[in-house]
Design a protein around this motif. Structure first.
Motif, PDB file in Angstrom:
ATOM      1  N   ASP A 248       5.104  34.093  11.312  1.00  0.00           N
ATOM      2  CA  ASP A 248       4.504  35.426  11.274  1.00  0.00           C
ATOM      3  C   ASP A 248       4.841  36.139   9.979  1.00  0.00           C
ATOM      4  O   ASP A 248       3.982  36.761   9.347  1.00  0.00           O
ATOM      5  N   TRP A 249       6.108  36.044   9.567  1.00  0.00           N
ATOM      6  CA  TRP A 249       6.532  36.729   8.333  1.00  0.00           C
ATOM      7  C   TRP A 249       5.800  36.154   7.123  1.00  0.00           C
ATOM      8  O   TRP A 249       5.359  36.901   6.237  1.00  0.00           O
ATOM      9  N   ILE A 250       5.648  34.849   7.063  1.00  0.00           N
ATOM     10  CA  ILE A 250       4.952  34.195   5.947  1.00  0.00           C
ATOM     11  C   ILE A 250       3.493  34.639   5.887  1.00  0.00           C
ATOM     12  O   ILE A 250       2.964  34.983   4.819  1.00  0.00           O
ATOM     13  N   ILE A 251       2.810  34.632   7.033  1.00  0.00           N
ATOM     14  CA  ILE A 251       1.408  35.053   7.066  1.00  0.00           C
ATOM     15  C   ILE A 251       1.274  36.502   6.605  1.00  0.00           C
ATOM     16  O   ILE A 251       0.410  36.849   5.798  1.00  0.00           O
ATOM     17  N   ARG A 252       2.153  37.353   7.121  1.00  0.00           N
ATOM     18  CA  ARG A 252       2.082  38.794   6.815  1.00  0.00           C
ATOM     19  C   ARG A 252       2.337  39.070   5.340  1.00  0.00           C
ATOM     20  O   ARG A 252       1.665  39.915   4.732  1.00  0.00           O
ATOM     21  N   ASN A 253       3.270  38.368   4.732  1.00  0.00           N
ATOM     22  CA  ASN A 253       3.709  38.719   3.382  1.00  0.00           C
ATOM     23  C   ASN A 253       3.167  37.821   2.270  1.00  0.00           C
ATOM     24  O   ASN A 253       3.159  38.236   1.105  1.00  0.00           O
ATOM     25  N   ILE A 254       2.731  36.609   2.623  1.00  0.00           N
ATOM     26  CA  ILE A 254       2.315  35.677   1.575  1.00  0.00           C
ATOM     27  C   ILE A 254       0.878  35.219   1.746  1.00  0.00           C
ATOM     28  O   ILE A 254       0.138  35.114   0.772  1.00  0.00           O
TER      29      ILE A 254
ATOM     30  N   VAL B 140       9.887  40.834  15.392  1.00  0.00           N
ATOM     31  CA  VAL B 140      10.919  41.723  14.878  1.00  0.00           C
ATOM     32  C   VAL B 140      11.432  41.325  13.505  1.00  0.00           C
ATOM     33  O   VAL B 140      12.047  42.144  12.810  1.00  0.00           O
ATOM     34  N   LEU B 141      11.192  40.092  13.075  1.00  0.00           N
ATOM     35  CA  LEU B 141      11.713  39.662  11.772  1.00  0.00           C
ATOM     36  C   LEU B 141      11.234  40.579  10.649  1.00  0.00           C
ATOM     37  O   LEU B 141      11.941  40.784   9.667  1.00  0.00           O
ATOM     38  N   ARG B 142      10.056  41.132  10.796  1.00  0.00           N
ATOM     39  CA  ARG B 142       9.516  42.047   9.790  1.00  0.00           C
ATOM     40  C   ARG B 142      10.425  43.252   9.557  1.00  0.00           C
ATOM     41  O   ARG B 142      10.352  43.900   8.505  1.00  0.00           O
ATOM     42  N   PHE B 143      11.256  43.571  10.557  1.00  0.00           N
ATOM     43  CA  PHE B 143      12.070  44.777  10.496  1.00  0.00           C
ATOM     44  C   PHE B 143      13.515  44.517  10.073  1.00  0.00           C
ATOM     45  O   PHE B 143      14.289  45.453   9.948  1.00  0.00           O
ATOM     46  N   PHE B 144      13.886  43.250   9.885  1.00  0.00           N
ATOM     47  CA  PHE B 144      15.232  42.948   9.413  1.00  0.00           C
ATOM     48  C   PHE B 144      15.316  43.262   7.920  1.00  0.00           C
ATOM     49  O   PHE B 144      14.429  42.865   7.155  1.00  0.00           O
ATOM     50  N   PRO B 145      16.357  43.963   7.475  1.00  0.00           N
ATOM     51  CA  PRO B 145      16.427  44.437   6.086  1.00  0.00           C
ATOM     52  C   PRO B 145      16.189  43.366   5.037  1.00  0.00           C
ATOM     53  O   PRO B 145      15.418  43.584   4.092  1.00  0.00           O
ATOM     54  N   ALA B 146      16.815  42.190   5.186  1.00  0.00           N
ATOM     55  CA  ALA B 146      16.668  41.150   4.162  1.00  0.00           C
ATOM     56  C   ALA B 146      15.233  40.657   4.066  1.00  0.00           C
ATOM     57  O   ALA B 146      14.740  40.352   2.967  1.00  0.00           O
ATOM     58  N   TYR B 147      14.533  40.594   5.176  1.00  0.00           N
ATOM     59  CA  TYR B 147      13.148  40.124   5.182  1.00  0.00           C
ATOM     60  C   TYR B 147      12.195  41.245   4.755  1.00  0.00           C
ATOM     61  O   TYR B 147      11.197  41.001   4.065  1.00  0.00           O
ATOM     62  N   LYS B 148      12.521  42.455   5.162  1.00  0.00           N
ATOM     63  CA  LYS B 148      11.714  43.598   4.743  1.00  0.00           C
ATOM     64  C   LYS B 148      11.771  43.774   3.227  1.00  0.00           C
ATOM     65  O   LYS B 148      10.749  44.003   2.565  1.00  0.00           O
ATOM     66  N   GLN B 149      12.970  43.627   2.655  1.00  0.00           N
ATOM     67  CA  GLN B 149      13.128  43.770   1.212  1.00  0.00           C
ATOM     68  C   GLN B 149      12.416  42.649   0.460  1.00  0.00           C
ATOM     69  O   GLN B 149      11.824  42.875  -0.599  1.00  0.00           O
TER      70      GLN B 149
ATOM     71  N   PHE C 203      18.199  34.065   0.506  1.00  0.00           N
ATOM     72  CA  PHE C 203      19.008  34.783   1.498  1.00  0.00           C
ATOM     73  C   PHE C 203      19.634  33.777   2.442  1.00  0.00           C
ATOM     74  O   PHE C 203      18.993  32.810   2.851  1.00  0.00           O
ATOM     75  N   ASP C 204      20.891  33.999   2.782  1.00  0.00           N
ATOM     76  CA  ASP C 204      21.623  33.174   3.748  1.00  0.00           C
ATOM     77  C   ASP C 204      22.506  34.113   4.554  1.00  0.00           C
ATOM     78  O   ASP C 204      23.418  34.731   4.006  1.00  0.00           O
ATOM     79  N   ASN C 205      22.235  34.256   5.852  1.00  0.00           N
ATOM     80  CA  ASN C 205      22.977  35.251   6.629  1.00  0.00           C
ATOM     81  C   ASN C 205      24.470  34.949   6.733  1.00  0.00           C
ATOM     82  O   ASN C 205      25.281  35.857   6.921  1.00  0.00           O
ATOM     83  N   LEU C 206      24.863  33.684   6.590  1.00  0.00           N
ATOM     84  CA  LEU C 206      26.281  33.351   6.722  1.00  0.00           C
ATOM     85  C   LEU C 206      27.071  33.618   5.450  1.00  0.00           C
ATOM     86  O   LEU C 206      28.301  33.735   5.500  1.00  0.00           O
TER      87      LEU C 206
END
Length: 329
Positions: A182-188, A121-130, A250-253
């Protein structure tokens, strides 16, 4: 209309159930949980049937797709059983505990010609998607250094404390930082070598891990995950991506518009989140993509093969953390 059966009515099951209410092409017709009252409660809200037995649901339920929201060690058994009955399957991450199990799930999907996706699901979080879009459009140049953190208190709410049993959960390397992997593999890019450090479950309720990834394109990623923060600590995630043209962080806090603090039974809890509604809410968005892939025969947003690739990296991380040596993929 895609008819859905959902097995596992705990935290993730309830989250998925709420997401389906927003998807016009979806209708949950059956819920199953060994704690029958959980299934009944959700079934009443959705106008669905409740089952305590998976076998009974398979025989009596009317559905096209199974959503597996069970602990990781149970994924293979129920996913393959549903596929063998011609059901499409959406499975929570990680796909499985071993490469053999993950590959068996892929083969069952191919053999039965059903759609199969995993909840990265991380792929769908706005900050990661952007961030992914920034990389894709070249604004960062070529990514060279990636740092991610994913830190929280130990998940004490788990059924029968299955997270503490690494034979069932794989610990935070498998369950937690697989999001970032997963996000790193998909995007980088694909990973070439892994070096990792971890407590490996030697201290109950305390776990921390660091993975150093060398990607095939030369980039380096530092991936940190923790289940060692004090109870009530805010869930804290960050990323930093350094490219040849620019850097983003990005830092969610620090960037979250909503901070919520509660106190229950003397335990203070801090939550930070960005309220996203409707189909844009990440968990709803991933389910919407899968439902639409079934309804309109569209490509999968997250494939089972991609889930296996992420699994391969984190399992190599576990191997490295135990041997003290880097592992080449």
């Amino acid at each position: 209309m895609v008819k859905i059966a959902l097995i596992g009515c705990g935290t993730m099951g309830r989250t998925h159930a709420g997401g389906y209410l927003k998807i016009k092409e979806a209708a949950v017709t059956a819920f199953c949980d060994i704690q029958e009252e959980r299934a009944v409660k959700l079934a009443e809200h959705h106008g669905a049937k409740a089952f305590k037995s998976f076998e009974e649901m398979m025989e009596q339920g009317d559905f096209d797709m199974l959503d597996v929201c069970l602990p990781t060690y149970l994924h293979k058994e129920y996913a393959i059983a549903a596929m063998n009955k011609g059901k499409h399957v959406f499975c929570e991450k990680p796909i499985a505990l071993t490469m053999e199990d993950g590959e068996a799930m892929l083969e069952a999907a191919r053999a039965n010609e059903v759609k199969f996706s995993v909840g990265h699901v991380l792929r769908f979080f706005p900050a990661y998607k952007q961030a992914g879009e920034q990389i894709e459009n070249g604004r960062l140049g070529v990514p060279r250094l990636i740092r991610t953190t994913r830190n929280q208190a130990f998940p004490q709410w788990s059924w029968e404390n299955w997270y503490q049993d690494y034979a069932k959960s794989g610990g935070p390397i498998l369950d937690l930082v697989i999001h970032d992997v997963d996000w790193i593999i998909r995007n980088i890019g694909a990973v070439e070598r892994v070096y990792a450090k971890s407590f490996n479950g030697t201290v109950a309720g305390q776990e921390h891990c660091i993975l150093l990834l060398r990607l095939k394109n030369g980039a380096i990623a530092h991936v940190e995950g923790s289940w060692a923060y004090p109870s009530g600590s805010a869930f804290h995630v960050t990323y930093e991506i350094v490219g040849t043209k620019a850097q983003i962080e990005f830092d969610n806090l620090t960037t979250s518009p909503v901070i919520k603090q509660t106190c229950e039974n003397g335990l203070h809890k801090l939550e930070a989140f960005s309220p996203v509604e409707g189909l844009s809410e990440p968990y709803c968005a991933e389910l919407n993509e899968f439902v639409r892939s079934i309804e309109y025969n569209l490509p999968l947003a997250v494939t089972g093969q991609e889930a296996v690739e992420a699994l391969k990296v984190v399992l190599s991380g576990i191997q490295s953390s135990k041997s003290g040596q880097p592992v080449s993929l």
